[in-house]
Design an enzyme around this catalytic site. Structure first.
Site, PDB file in Angstrom:
ATOM      1  N   PHE A 175     -73.753 -22.855  18.781  1.00  0.00           N
ATOM      2  CA  PHE A 175     -74.939 -23.477  18.191  1.00  0.00           C
ATOM      3  C   PHE A 175     -75.039 -24.970  18.491  1.00  0.00           C
ATOM      4  O   PHE A 175     -76.072 -25.468  18.884  1.00  0.00           O
ATOM      5  CB  PHE A 175     -74.942 -23.251  16.664  1.00  0.00           C
ATOM      6  CG  PHE A 175     -75.124 -21.801  16.322  1.00  0.00           C
ATOM      7  CD1 PHE A 175     -76.388 -21.280  16.152  1.00  0.00           C
ATOM      8  CD2 PHE A 175     -74.037 -20.958  16.228  1.00  0.00           C
ATOM      9  CE1 PHE A 175     -76.566 -19.932  15.879  1.00  0.00           C
ATOM     10  CE2 PHE A 175     -74.204 -19.614  15.958  1.00  0.00           C
ATOM     11  CZ  PHE A 175     -75.470 -19.098  15.779  1.00  0.00           C
ATOM     12  N   ASN A 248     -69.749 -15.160  12.918  1.00  0.00           N
ATOM     13  CA  ASN A 248     -70.545 -14.655  14.031  1.00  0.00           C
ATOM     14  C   ASN A 248     -71.325 -13.408  13.654  1.00  0.00           C
ATOM     15  O   ASN A 248     -70.887 -12.617  12.824  1.00  0.00           O
ATOM     16  CB  ASN A 248     -69.633 -14.357  15.231  1.00  0.00           C
ATOM     17  CG  ASN A 248     -68.959 -15.618  15.725  1.00  0.00           C
ATOM     18  OD1 ASN A 248     -69.283 -16.708  15.262  1.00  0.00           O
ATOM     19  ND2 ASN A 248     -68.015 -15.490  16.647  1.00  0.00           N
ATOM     20  N   ASP A 250     -72.537 -11.421  16.247  1.00  0.00           N
ATOM     21  CA  ASP A 250     -72.699 -10.695  17.519  1.00  0.00           C
ATOM     22  C   ASP A 250     -71.983  -9.345  17.548  1.00  0.00           C
ATOM     23  O   ASP A 250     -72.073  -8.611  18.531  1.00  0.00           O
ATOM     24  CB  ASP A 250     -72.231 -11.576  18.697  1.00  0.00           C
ATOM     25  CG  ASP A 250     -70.823 -12.125  18.492  1.00  0.00           C
ATOM     26  OD1 ASP A 250     -70.001 -11.446  17.837  1.00  0.00           O
ATOM     27  OD2 ASP A 250     -70.538 -13.240  18.974  1.00  0.00           O
ATOM     28  N   HIS A 265     -71.609 -14.486   7.556  1.00  0.00           N
ATOM     29  CA  HIS A 265     -73.036 -14.757   7.711  1.00  0.00           C
ATOM     30  C   HIS A 265     -73.826 -13.480   7.996  1.00  0.00           C
ATOM     31  O   HIS A 265     -74.892 -13.531   8.615  1.00  0.00           O
ATOM     32  CB  HIS A 265     -73.267 -15.808   8.806  1.00  0.00           C
ATOM     33  CG  HIS A 265     -72.808 -17.179   8.389  1.00  0.00           C
ATOM     34  ND1 HIS A 265     -72.682 -18.236   9.247  1.00  0.00           N
ATOM     35  CD2 HIS A 265     -72.447 -17.653   7.172  1.00  0.00           C
ATOM     36  CE1 HIS A 265     -72.246 -19.305   8.574  1.00  0.00           C
ATOM     37  NE2 HIS A 265     -72.095 -18.965   7.319  1.00  0.00           N
TER      38      HIS A 265
HETATM   39  P1  OAD Z   1     -70.925 -24.271  16.298  1.00  0.00           P
HETATM   40  O1  OAD Z   1     -71.799 -24.206  17.497  1.00  0.00           O
HETATM   41  O2  OAD Z   1     -71.296 -25.215  15.237  1.00  0.00           O
HETATM   42  O3  OAD Z   1     -69.443 -24.624  16.741  1.00  0.00           O
HETATM   43  C1  OAD Z   1     -68.818 -23.922  17.788  1.00  0.00           C
HETATM   44  C2  OAD Z   1     -67.510 -24.603  18.097  1.00  0.00           C
HETATM   45  O4  OAD Z   1     -66.860 -23.816  19.056  1.00  0.00           O
HETATM   46  C3  OAD Z   1     -67.666 -25.991  18.657  1.00  0.00           C
HETATM   47  O5  OAD Z   1     -66.893 -26.900  17.906  1.00  0.00           O
HETATM   48  C4  OAD Z   1     -67.133 -25.880  20.097  1.00  0.00           C
HETATM   49  O6  OAD Z   1     -66.305 -26.977  20.433  1.00  0.00           O
HETATM   50  C5  OAD Z   1     -66.293 -24.651  20.027  1.00  0.00           C
HETATM   51  N1  OAD Z   1     -66.284 -23.895  21.302  1.00  0.00           N
HETATM   52  C6  OAD Z   1     -67.322 -23.535  22.059  1.00  0.00           C
HETATM   53  N2  OAD Z   1     -66.905 -22.817  23.118  1.00  0.00           N
HETATM   54  C7  OAD Z   1     -65.561 -22.737  23.016  1.00  0.00           C
HETATM   55  C8  OAD Z   1     -64.543 -22.141  23.818  1.00  0.00           C
HETATM   56  N3  OAD Z   1     -64.809 -21.463  24.926  1.00  0.00           N
HETATM   57  N4  OAD Z   1     -63.265 -22.272  23.398  1.00  0.00           N
HETATM   58  C9  OAD Z   1     -62.970 -22.965  22.273  1.00  0.00           C
HETATM   59  N5  OAD Z   1     -63.891 -23.534  21.490  1.00  0.00           N
HETATM   60  C10 OAD Z   1     -65.169 -23.421  21.856  1.00  0.00           C
HETATM   61  O7  OAD Z   1     -70.787 -22.776  15.759  1.00  0.00           O
HETATM   62  P2  OAD Z   1     -70.249 -22.297  14.345  1.00  0.00           P
HETATM   63  O8  OAD Z   1     -69.267 -23.243  13.786  1.00  0.00           O
HETATM   64  O9  OAD Z   1     -69.863 -20.874  14.485  1.00  0.00           O
HETATM   65  O10 OAD Z   1     -75.316 -19.504  11.452  1.00  0.00           O
HETATM   66  O11 OAD Z   1     -71.588 -22.374  13.499  1.00  0.00           O
HETATM   67  C11 OAD Z   1     -71.615 -21.978  12.141  1.00  0.00           C
HETATM   68  C12 OAD Z   1     -72.956 -21.391  11.798  1.00  0.00           C
HETATM   69  O12 OAD Z   1     -73.970 -22.299  12.150  1.00  0.00           O
HETATM   70  C13 OAD Z   1     -73.276 -20.144  12.559  1.00  0.00           C
HETATM   71  O13 OAD Z   1     -72.757 -18.998  11.938  1.00  0.00           O
HETATM   72  C14 OAD Z   1     -74.780 -20.124  12.597  1.00  0.00           C
HETATM   73  C15 OAD Z   1     -75.095 -21.587  12.674  1.00  0.00           C
HETATM   74  O14 OAD Z   1     -76.215 -21.979  11.975  1.00  0.00           O
HETATM   75  C16 OAD Z   1     -76.211 -18.476  11.540  1.00  0.00           C
HETATM   76  O15 OAD Z   1     -76.725 -18.175  10.573  1.00  0.00           O
HETATM   77  C17 OAD Z   1     -76.541 -17.727  12.743  1.00  0.00           C
END
Ligand code: OAD
Length: 564
Positions: A175, A248, A250, A265
């Site tokens: 996100f 997630n 997915d 969620h």
């Molecule tokens: P975020 O997009 O906020 O954070 C994802 C994290 O994963 C980031 O800190 C990246 O650094 C890390 N990341 C990305 N790719 C990676 C990889 N290949 N290896 C290691 N780390 C990686 O996503 P969430 O924290 O999941 O709600 O977001 C929380 C909620 O915000 C989600 O559930 C969503 C959104 O609003 C919904 O309702 C859909």
């Protein structure tokens, strides 16, 4: 401890009358997630030195009227809170020991005026305790990748907390990364003031068509689970996964067969009518999702049709005689267009948790249960910016080891070991180090291609993560090493070793690692997610804050973004 039960000098409201005001049941969902800046102590109201000293005198009188706790007693309380958690703390100190809230609050450095209502006292106590809980101290005995491997090997009840970062390698964007979903929504024309509106309940009610034009892009499809998903399954197969709390939607943990899973969620597996609350299987709205059509509840729609047939024909409202007496005029109320073409329609929404919605009760139940069992927390692929899930890390006993695996640092929380980099590479490296009894299960999607894993194995064996100075932070390929927090850790530990050198030559004492961690928290926390931590060990600041200056952003039990 019996002394703690002794009565106070100023007793505003007996606690027994106060705590029934707490919400029924024990919920982690209505705890404050973020507080405003503690500018208060130094606030200058412009009224000059006399007013200041008058105010100081008034505060001092209020403090003197409350029987203080000793430092040892305060330490014991903090320890109890951090280990046993908020509800156990309230049960013990408020209900059993019957300590009046103003006295308890003063122990945590918060002074409230005697006229504070019972409801506000409870509210302030929740904020105060949550603040202390957010200040987790790093365990200094856990620092290295080998420590992490040992912990995994010997832990029996591992809690995983996972986010979008575990699925990016499957082709699903996260996100908040620069290439994430929110950045994309910002660039494209989605009629959104803020990309997070796409998952906002009020916005959905007004413009469900926007979400349904987009929903197919996040609808679970045939992605292949990543090594991170398989890591969860591996832990479960080794019977050491207590639970995987995933944010997630997915479905990839289910697809790899993880059963001890909580979809915090929600998911697309079911959908509900926002009017009558009937739950439908997710398949009932699948065609609508792919056709970008807003699904309406068939039950409510049938009822609406019935009622429309029975209702008498709509009559024009009578015109009104104008106030000026110059004839009839139209009532402007009658001309009000509907707020949205969807107003009053029985909208069906997939059961993913939108901003402004409660998480399921399951979240509270699981967390209450799991905090008593957990012996290791591993957080993977989340920015921890959405409450209440982000608060899980504070609500587990603070002595339980906490490991972060993420591409970017999560600078608002103290993890014991931080492994920065590509999550898949990191878990594969850990599995390699765990030894031959451990391996990532092969998902059914890969079963005919006996896998790149073997080709990978040699590469993984060669990986040498880079340690940031002598710290607990390790960099793997893919780490965001330019992040300011990484630089601060480097600088702080460099300074640390300089001070140590100096101290070994007898000139000064070295700062504790806690002090260094605290410095990181203060300097590196992004301004949007301010973490007002009283002191490095969670003890309150020495000067109490008064109520008027204390404010909060109580989340009232709903899913909220911390960076709003
Ligand atoms: P975020 O997009 O906020 O954070 C994802 C994290 O994963 C980031 O800190 C990246 O650094 C890390 N990341 C990305 N790719 C990676 C990889 N290949 N290896 C290691 N780390 C990686 O996503 P969430 O924290 O999941 O709600 O977001 C929380 C909620 O915000 C989600 O559930 C969503 C959104 O609003 C919904 O309702 C859909």
């Amino acid at each position: 401890m019996s002394e703690l039960a002794s009565r106070q000098v100023v007793e505003t409201v007996p606690p027994a009358q106060v705590f029934p005001a707490l919400p029924p049941g024990q919920s982690f969902q209505d705890l404050p997630s973020s507080d405003d800046e503690d500018e208060d102590d130094q606030q200058d109201d412009g009224s000059g030195p006399d007013a200041d000293s008058e105010e100081d005198r008034r505060l001092q009188e209020m403090i003197d009227a409350i029987e203080p706790f000793s430092d040892q007693e305060v330490d014991d309380m903090i320890e109890y809170l951090k280990e046993r958690g908020l509800f156990a703390f309230v049960k013990r100190y408020v209900q059993e020991l019957d300590i009046p809230l103003p006295r308890l609050l003063l122990a945590f450095g918060v002074l409230i005026p005697p006229e504070t209502t019972a409801e506000n006292q409870v509210r302030i106590l929740k904020i105060t305790l949550s603040r202390v809980l957010r200040a987790r101290n790093r365990r200094q005995d856990i620092n290295t990748v080998d420590d992490v491997v040992d912990l995994i090997r010997k832990s029996k009840n591992i809690v995983l907390l996972t986010g979008a970062g575990v699925s990016t390698s499957c082709g699903i964007p996260d996100f908040r990364s620069p290439t994430g979903l929110y950045a994309r929504l910002k660039e494209e024309h989605w009629e959104l003031d803020d990309p997070q509106q796409m998952f906002d309940l009020s916005y959905f009610k007004e413009k469900p068509n926007v979400f349904y034009s987009f929903a197919k892009e996040i609808y679970p499809s045939n992605f292949v689970p990543s090594p991170c998903h398989r890591f969860a399954k591996m832990l479960e197969d080794h019977q050491c996964l207590l639970r995987n709390y995933t944010q997630n939607i997915d479905g990839l943990f289910e697809s790899v067969g993880v059963e001890r899973l909580l979809n915090c969620h929600g998911s697309f597996a079911t959908a509900s009518c926002l009017r009558c609350r009937t739950k439908f299987p997710g398949s009932a709205i699948e065609a609508d999702v792919f056709a970008s059509r807003v699904p309406l509840c068939p039950l409510c729609s049938a009822m609406d049709e019935e009622q429309a047939k029975l209702a008498p024909p709509v009559r024009q409202p009578p015109a009104k005689w104008s106030a000026s007496g110059k004839g009839f005029e139209d009532d402007p109320e009658d001309e009000r267009p509907p707020a949205s073409e969807w107003e009053g329609k029985p909208l069906v929404k997939p059961d993913i948790v939108f901003f402004g919605e409660m998480l399921s009760d399951e979240f509270d139940r699981c967390l209450l249960h799991d905090r008593e069992q957990v012996d290791l927390l591993i957080v993977i692929g989340t920015s921890l910016r959405v409450a209440p899930v982000s608060q899980l890390v504070s609500h587990l006993p603070h002595s339980v080891p906490q490991i972060l695996i993420n591409r970017d640092p999560v600078s608002h929380h103290n993890f014991d070991v931080v492994l920065l980099g590509d999550g898949d590479t990191i878990v594969k490296h850990l599995v390699h180090k765990l030894g031959s009894e451990w391996s990532l299960p092969v998902p059914r999607q890969l079963q005919d291609k006996p896998v790149q894993d073997s080709a990978d194995a040699t590469a993984v064996a060669m990986i040498e993560p880079e340690r940031v100075a002598e710290s607990h932070v390790w960099l793997y390929p893919g780490a965001n090493r330019d992040h300011r927090w990484v630089q601060l850790v480097q600088e702080a530990f460099d300074e640390d070793s300089e001070v140590e050198d100096a101290s070994s030559s007898g000139t000064t004492g070295a700062p504790t690692e806690d002090a260094v961690d605290q410095k990181h928290l203060e300097e590196a926390a992004p301004p949007a997610l301010d973490v007002p931590v009283p002191a490095s060990d969670g003890r309150p600041a020495s000067r109490p804050r008064s109520l008027e200056q204390d404010s909060d952003n109580d989340v009232l039990g709903k899913k909220v973004k911390l960076d709003a």
